[in-house]
Design an enzyme around this catalytic site. Structure first.
Site, PDB file in Angstrom:
ATOM      1  N   ARG A 169     -10.516  -2.612   5.176  1.00 34.07           N
ATOM      2  CA  ARG A 169      -9.976  -2.564   6.400  1.00 34.07           C
ATOM      3  C   ARG A 169      -9.125  -1.163   6.781  1.00 34.07           C
ATOM      4  O   ARG A 169      -8.422  -0.646   5.880  1.00 34.07           O
ATOM      5  CB  ARG A 169      -9.069  -3.631   7.024  1.00 34.07           C
ATOM      6  CG  ARG A 169      -9.676  -4.783   6.664  1.00 34.07           C
ATOM      7  CD  ARG A 169      -8.914  -5.988   7.297  1.00 34.07           C
ATOM      8  NE  ARG A 169      -7.818  -6.280   6.237  1.00 34.07           N
ATOM      9  CZ  ARG A 169      -6.961  -7.448   6.229  1.00 34.07           C
ATOM     10  NH1 ARG A 169      -6.910  -7.930   7.555  1.00 34.07           N
ATOM     11  NH2 ARG A 169      -6.292  -7.340   5.438  1.00 34.07           N
ATOM     12  N   SER A 201       5.948  11.912  -4.492  1.00 36.42           N
ATOM     13  CA  SER A 201       4.502  12.203  -4.648  1.00 36.42           C
ATOM     14  C   SER A 201       3.725  13.007  -3.842  1.00 36.42           C
ATOM     15  O   SER A 201       4.064  12.831  -2.580  1.00 36.42           O
ATOM     16  CB  SER A 201       3.794  10.687  -4.976  1.00 36.42           C
ATOM     17  OG  SER A 201       2.541  10.720  -4.996  1.00 36.42           O
ATOM     18  N   LEU A 256       3.732  12.485   0.643  1.00 36.86           N
ATOM     19  CA  LEU A 256       4.671  13.573   1.485  1.00 36.86           C
ATOM     20  C   LEU A 256       3.720  14.557   1.851  1.00 36.86           C
ATOM     21  O   LEU A 256       3.877  15.149   2.995  1.00 36.86           O
ATOM     22  CB  LEU A 256       5.645  14.103   0.542  1.00 36.86           C
ATOM     23  CG  LEU A 256       6.940  15.110   1.600  1.00 36.86           C
ATOM     24  CD1 LEU A 256       7.397  14.223   2.692  1.00 36.86           C
ATOM     25  CD2 LEU A 256       7.788  15.579   0.508  1.00 36.86           C
ATOM     26  N   ASN A 297      -4.993 -10.245  -3.718  1.00 33.70           N
ATOM     27  CA  ASN A 297      -5.012  -9.692  -2.421  1.00 33.70           C
ATOM     28  C   ASN A 297      -4.475  -8.382  -2.641  1.00 33.70           C
ATOM     29  O   ASN A 297      -4.616  -7.421  -1.796  1.00 33.70           O
ATOM     30  CB  ASN A 297      -3.969 -10.639  -1.602  1.00 33.70           C
ATOM     31  CG  ASN A 297      -2.576 -10.966  -2.282  1.00 33.70           C
ATOM     32  OD1 ASN A 297      -2.695 -10.550  -3.582  1.00 33.70           O
ATOM     33  ND2 ASN A 297      -1.690 -11.442  -1.751  1.00 33.70           N
ATOM     34  N   THR A 349      -9.752  -4.964   0.897  1.00 35.29           N
ATOM     35  CA  THR A 349     -10.829  -5.289   2.030  1.00 35.29           C
ATOM     36  C   THR A 349     -11.192  -4.135   2.872  1.00 35.29           C
ATOM     37  O   THR A 349     -12.111  -4.465   3.783  1.00 35.29           O
ATOM     38  CB  THR A 349     -10.081  -6.140   3.295  1.00 35.29           C
ATOM     39  OG1 THR A 349      -8.870  -5.206   3.624  1.00 35.29           O
ATOM     40  CG2 THR A 349      -9.506  -7.322   2.722  1.00 35.29           C
ATOM     41  N   GLN A 397       2.129  -6.134  -3.003  1.00 33.85           N
ATOM     42  CA  GLN A 397       2.332  -6.245  -1.662  1.00 33.85           C
ATOM     43  C   GLN A 397       3.613  -5.586  -1.217  1.00 33.85           C
ATOM     44  O   GLN A 397       4.102  -4.490  -1.894  1.00 33.85           O
ATOM     45  CB  GLN A 397       2.505  -7.447  -1.167  1.00 33.85           C
ATOM     46  CG  GLN A 397       0.942  -8.162  -0.738  1.00 33.85           C
ATOM     47  CD  GLN A 397       0.461  -8.758  -2.247  1.00 33.85           C
ATOM     48  OE1 GLN A 397       1.288  -9.520  -3.137  1.00 33.85           O
ATOM     49  NE2 GLN A 397      -0.583  -8.661  -2.609  1.00 33.85           N
ATOM     50  N   ASP A 407       0.736  -1.236   0.022  1.00 33.87           N
ATOM     51  CA  ASP A 407      -0.116  -0.100  -0.056  1.00 33.87           C
ATOM     52  C   ASP A 407       0.808   1.286  -0.118  1.00 33.87           C
ATOM     53  O   ASP A 407       0.358   2.147   0.697  1.00 33.87           O
ATOM     54  CB  ASP A 407      -0.903  -0.071   0.958  1.00 33.87           C
ATOM     55  CG  ASP A 407      -1.783  -1.331   1.316  1.00 33.87           C
ATOM     56  OD1 ASP A 407      -2.375  -1.663   0.219  1.00 33.87           O
ATOM     57  OD2 ASP A 407      -2.003  -1.704   2.586  1.00 33.87           O
ATOM     58  N   GLY A 416      -4.386  -4.271  -4.106  1.00 32.78           N
ATOM     59  CA  GLY A 416      -5.309  -3.593  -4.597  1.00 32.78           C
ATOM     60  C   GLY A 416      -4.625  -2.336  -5.047  1.00 32.78           C
ATOM     61  O   GLY A 416      -3.981  -1.668  -4.254  1.00 32.78           O
ATOM     62  N   HIS A 417      -4.762  -1.884  -6.318  1.00 31.01           N
ATOM     63  CA  HIS A 417      -4.037  -0.755  -6.884  1.00 31.01           C
ATOM     64  C   HIS A 417      -4.807   0.358  -7.250  1.00 31.01           C
ATOM     65  O   HIS A 417      -5.661   0.015  -8.312  1.00 31.01           O
ATOM     66  CB  HIS A 417      -3.048  -1.475  -7.861  1.00 31.01           C
ATOM     67  CG  HIS A 417      -1.913  -2.093  -7.393  1.00 31.01           C
ATOM     68  ND1 HIS A 417      -1.116  -3.146  -8.455  1.00 31.01           N
ATOM     69  CD2 HIS A 417      -1.534  -2.651  -6.279  1.00 31.01           C
ATOM     70  CE1 HIS A 417      -0.264  -3.834  -7.654  1.00 31.01           C
ATOM     71  NE2 HIS A 417      -0.330  -3.273  -6.464  1.00 31.01           N
ATOM     72  N   THR A 418      -4.793   1.221  -6.807  1.00 35.05           N
ATOM     73  CA  THR A 418      -5.622   2.296  -7.148  1.00 35.05           C
ATOM     74  C   THR A 418      -4.737   3.436  -7.964  1.00 35.05           C
ATOM     75  O   THR A 418      -3.743   3.789  -7.542  1.00 35.05           O
ATOM     76  CB  THR A 418      -6.046   3.474  -5.939  1.00 35.05           C
ATOM     77  OG1 THR A 418      -6.785   2.241  -5.120  1.00 35.05           O
ATOM     78  CG2 THR A 418      -7.264   4.108  -6.306  1.00 35.05           C
ATOM     79  N   THR A 448       2.792 -12.145   3.320  1.00 34.88           N
ATOM     80  CA  THR A 448       2.112 -12.985   2.327  1.00 34.88           C
ATOM     81  C   THR A 448       2.638 -14.281   1.817  1.00 34.88           C
ATOM     82  O   THR A 448       3.774 -14.622   2.165  1.00 34.88           O
ATOM     83  CB  THR A 448       1.674 -11.922   1.078  1.00 34.88           C
ATOM     84  OG1 THR A 448       0.562 -12.680   0.477  1.00 34.88           O
ATOM     85  CG2 THR A 448       2.673 -11.602   0.310  1.00 34.88           C
ATOM     86  N   GLY A 477       1.699   3.126  -2.528  1.00 33.98           N
ATOM     87  CA  GLY A 477       1.370   3.926  -3.606  1.00 33.98           C
ATOM     88  C   GLY A 477       2.085   3.583  -4.906  1.00 33.98           C
ATOM     89  O   GLY A 477       2.227   4.262  -5.690  1.00 33.98           O
ATOM     90  N   LYS A 478       2.245   2.174  -4.959  1.00 41.28           N
ATOM     91  CA  LYS A 478       3.082   1.649  -6.057  1.00 41.28           C
ATOM     92  C   LYS A 478       2.248   1.621  -7.399  1.00 41.28           C
ATOM     93  O   LYS A 478       2.856   1.943  -8.536  1.00 41.28           O
ATOM     94  CB  LYS A 478       3.428  -0.010  -6.010  1.00 41.28           C
ATOM     95  CG  LYS A 478       4.257  -0.527  -5.026  1.00 41.28           C
ATOM     96  CD  LYS A 478       4.010  -1.867  -4.930  1.00 41.28           C
ATOM     97  CE  LYS A 478       2.975  -2.524  -4.506  1.00 41.28           C
ATOM     98  NZ  LYS A 478       2.603  -2.344  -2.972  1.00 41.28           N
TER      99      LYS A 478
HETATM  100  P1  IMP Z   1      -2.578 -12.720   2.180  1.00 38.45           P
HETATM  101  O1  IMP Z   1      -1.918 -12.189   1.090  1.00 38.45           O
HETATM  102  O2  IMP Z   1      -4.107 -12.137   1.866  1.00 38.45           O
HETATM  103  O3  IMP Z   1      -2.346 -14.043   2.442  1.00 38.45           O
HETATM  104  O4  IMP Z   1      -2.424 -11.849   3.237  1.00 38.45           O
HETATM  105  C1  IMP Z   1      -1.357 -11.944   4.140  1.00 38.45           C
HETATM  106  C2  IMP Z   1      -0.969 -10.660   4.721  1.00 38.45           C
HETATM  107  O5  IMP Z   1      -0.458  -9.615   3.722  1.00 38.45           O
HETATM  108  C3  IMP Z   1      -1.940  -9.971   5.528  1.00 38.45           C
HETATM  109  O6  IMP Z   1      -1.443  -9.199   6.696  1.00 38.45           O
HETATM  110  C4  IMP Z   1      -2.585  -8.954   4.349  1.00 38.45           C
HETATM  111  O7  IMP Z   1      -3.140  -7.824   5.007  1.00 38.45           O
HETATM  112  C5  IMP Z   1      -1.151  -8.538   3.650  1.00 38.45           C
HETATM  113  N1  IMP Z   1      -1.667  -7.995   2.367  1.00 38.45           N
HETATM  114  C6  IMP Z   1      -1.974  -8.890   1.262  1.00 38.45           C
HETATM  115  N2  IMP Z   1      -2.015  -8.293   0.155  1.00 38.45           N
HETATM  116  C7  IMP Z   1      -1.886  -6.958   0.416  1.00 38.45           C
HETATM  117  C8  IMP Z   1      -1.661  -5.650  -0.200  1.00 38.45           C
HETATM  118  O8  IMP Z   1      -1.885  -5.626  -1.315  1.00 38.45           O
HETATM  119  N3  IMP Z   1      -1.297  -4.663   0.735  1.00 38.45           N
HETATM  120  C9  IMP Z   1      -1.106  -4.641   2.120  1.00 38.45           C
HETATM  121  N4  IMP Z   1      -1.172  -5.785   2.573  1.00 38.45           N
HETATM  122  C10 IMP Z   1      -1.503  -7.025   2.004  1.00 38.45           C
END
Ligand code: IMP
Length: 426
Positions: free
Chosen positions: A303, A415, A332, A38, A301, A224, A13, A40-42, A239, A15-16
Site C-alpha cells: 500500500r 541515515s 534525511l 504484519n 501490503t 511497528q 516503517d 516488513g523489514h527491508t 496494532t 527504517g528500523k
Molecule cells: P495489524 O497489525 O495488521 O492488525 O494492523 C493494524 C494497524 O497497524 C494498521 O493500520 C496497519 O497498517 C498497521 N501496521 C501493522 N504492521 C505495520 C508495520 O509493520 N508498519 C506500519 N504499519 C503497520
C-alpha cells in the site's frame, strides 16, 4: 555495544530494519519482541535487498543468535516462506531460535481478520490482514496456541477441542464463513511441529539468562511503532501488541535490568499506512513528493504510505513512553531537493486557539486540531554521501538540532540512504 532496544517511534516503517541491521554487527543475540508478519523489514546489503517479516534481520550476519521472542505471534506459513527464501539465497538459518511461548497464527485467524475488517466497513482499521489482531485476541482470551503446544500431543488435542468450537461459531454464525475441522487444524499443527522443530529450543529461556549473565550483547528488535501501540497508540487504529520500549521486557524473558539503551527510530518526516488520525498528513503535491522520493510503499501490503511533516508532539510522547535514550533519524536525504521543510511543534484547537504542546491521546479531539509549523530552509544539496555530521550542510544541522532540542533526546544515528555505508554515527 550496550544492550539496546530499537523502537519504531512513529507509526512504523521508520527504517528500523536498517538500524537493527547496523547494530546487529556488534550484538551477540538479536531478539524480536512483539508483532508478527504484519511487519516488513527491508535491509540492503551489498546492493542486495532482503525483506523480513518475522526473522530478525541479524540472520544476515554469521554467528549471531537470532530469536523470535515470546511476545511475538508466528504465522508458520510465512515463517516457512521466509526461511526457504533465505536458504535459497545461501543464508544460513541454523542460528535462528523460536521461543516456545510465542503464539501461533492459525488459519482461522486470517479469515477472522479479513471478516472483521469487512464488517467494520468505513470504520475499518486498515489492518495488514495477516491475522495479527485475532491471534493476540485469542492469546488474551486464553484460547491461543503456543509454539510449545505443538510438541505435546495431549495438550494440543485438548486445546483444539477447547478453542475450535468457539472459533467455528464465530466463523459460521457471525461471518457466514466455512468452519475448520479438527483434522484440518491437527494436520496444520503436525506439519509445522515437524518443520519448525530444528528452530524451537525448549531451553531458550535459561540460554537467554545465561547469555545475559555472561555479558553477551543483546539487541531487542521492535516492530511497528509507538503510535501503533495497543495501549499508547491512536487506539483503536493500532496494532494488537506493545511496540513501545517496555514491550522488549514483556516480550523476551529478559528482565527490565537487562536494557541499557533505547533507540527510537524516526523518519525525518512521518508516514502511516492504514486508517486513523494523522495530524501532519499532506494531501497535496508536497505529500506526493515525499511519497515518491521516499519510495513510501508498505513492504507487507504494497500500500502507498500516507506522508506528512515531522510531528514533535508525537516525538516527545514517543520519547516518554518508550524511555528513549537516543534517536536514529532516517531518510534525511529525502529532503535534499526541498526548498522549505516544516516541523510541527504543537497543535492548535481551531475552536478556541488553545495550543497543545503535548500529544492529546483522545483521538476524537484531533479533528478540531491543526498543526502549528516552524518552517526551515532546505539545504538543496545531495547529502547521500555524507560520512560524518560535519559533512552535513548547515541547514540540515539546524533542522536536526531543533528536533534534538525539542525532544530532549540526543540524535545518535543519521541515515542518508538505504545502504549500510550511508549512515552517520554521532
Ligand atoms: P495489524 O497489525 O495488521 O492488525 O494492523 C493494524 C494497524 O497497524 C494498521 O493500520 C496497519 O497498517 C498497521 N501496521 C501493522 N504492521 C505495520 C508495520 O509493520 N508498519 C506500519 N504499519 C503497520
Amino acid at each position: 555495544m550496550k544492550n539496546t532496544v530499537v523502537v519504531g517511534a512513529q507509526w512504523g516503517d521508520e527504517g528500523k530494519a536498517k538500524i537493527t541491521d547496523l547494530l546487529a554487527g556488534e550484538a551477540d543475540i538479536i531478539i524480536r519482541y512483539q508483532g508478527g508478519c504484519n511487519a516488513g523489514h527491508t535491509v540492503v546489503v551489498d546492493g542486495e535487498t532482503y525483506k523480513f517479516h518475522l526473522i530478525p534481520s541479524g540472520i544476515l550476519y554469521d554467528g549471531k543468535t537470532c530469536v523470535i521472542g515470546a511476545g511475538t505471534v508466528i504465522n508458520p506459513v510465512v515463517l516457512e516462506e521466509e526461511l526457504e527464501d533465505l536458504k535459497k539465497r545461501g543464508v544460513s538459518t541454523k542460528n535462528l531460535k523460536i521461543c516456545q511461548l510465542a503464539h501461533i497464527t492459525m488459519p482461522y485467524h486470517i479469515d477472522l481478520d479479513g471478516a472483521d475488517e469487512l464488517l467494520l466497513g468505513n470504520n475499518k482499521i486498515g489492518t495488514t490482514k495477516r491475522g495479527i489482531g485475532p491471534t493476540y485476541t485469542d492469546k488474551m482470551a486464553r484460547l491461543g496456541f503456543r509454539i510449545e503446544d505443538l510438541y505435546d500431543e495431549e495438550l494440543l488435542l485438548s486445546k483444539i477441542e477447547r478453542a475450535l468450537p468457539i472459533k467455528n461459531a464465530q466463523l459460521e454464525k457471525i461471518y457466514g464463513l466455512k468452519p475448520y475441522s479438527k483434522e484440518q487444524i491437527l494436520e496444520f499443527c503436525h506439519y509445522y511441529r515437524d518443520y519448525l522443530k530444528p528452530y524451537v529450543d525448549m531451553d531458550l529461556l535459561p540460554f537467554l539468562e545465561k547469555s545475559r549473565k555472561a555479558g553477551k550483547k543483546i539487541l531487542f528488535e521492535g516492530a511497528q511503532g509507538v503510535m501503533l501501540d495497543i495501549d499508547f497508540g491512536t487506539y483503536p487504529y493500532v496494532t494488537s501488541s506493545n511496540p513501545i520500549g517496555g514491550g522488549a521486557v514483556t516480550g523476551t524473558a529478559l528482565g527490565i535490568n537487562s536494557v541499557d539503551e533505547v533507540i527510537g527510530v524516526f523518519k525525518a518526516y512521518i508516514t502511516r499506512v492504514g486508517e486513523g488520525p494523522f495530524m501532519t498528513e499532506l494531501l497535496d503535491d508536497e505529500g506526493e513528493k515525499i511519497q515518491s522520493i521516499g519510495k513510501e510503499f508498505g513492504v507487507t501490503t504494497g500500500r502507498k504510505r500516507r506522508c506528512g511533516w515531522f510531528d514533535l508532539p508525537i516525538a516527545k510522547y514517543s520519547a516518554q513512553v518508550s524511555g528513549l535514550t537516543g534517536i536514529a533519524l532516517t531518510k534525511l536525504d529525502v529532503f535534499d531537493s526541498f526548498d522549505k521543510i516544516k516541523l510541527c511543534v504543537a497543535y492548535k484547537d481551531k475552536r478556541d486557539g488553545h495550543i497543545y504542546d503535548n500529544y492529546p491521546t483522545n483521538i476524537n479531539l484531533h479533528k478540531y486540531l491543526e498543526p502549528v509549523y516552524r518552517v526551515f530552509d532546505g539545504w538543496k544539496t545531495d547529502i547521500s554521501k555524507a560520512k560524518s555530521y560535519n559533512d552535513l550542510p548547515e541547514n540540515a544541522k539546524i533542522y536536526l538540532k531543533e528536533i534534538e532540542k525539542l525532544t530532549d533526546v540526543p540524535i545518535k544515528i543519521i541515515s542518508v540512504g538505504p545502504d549500510r555505508e550511508q549512515t552517520i554515527f554521532i
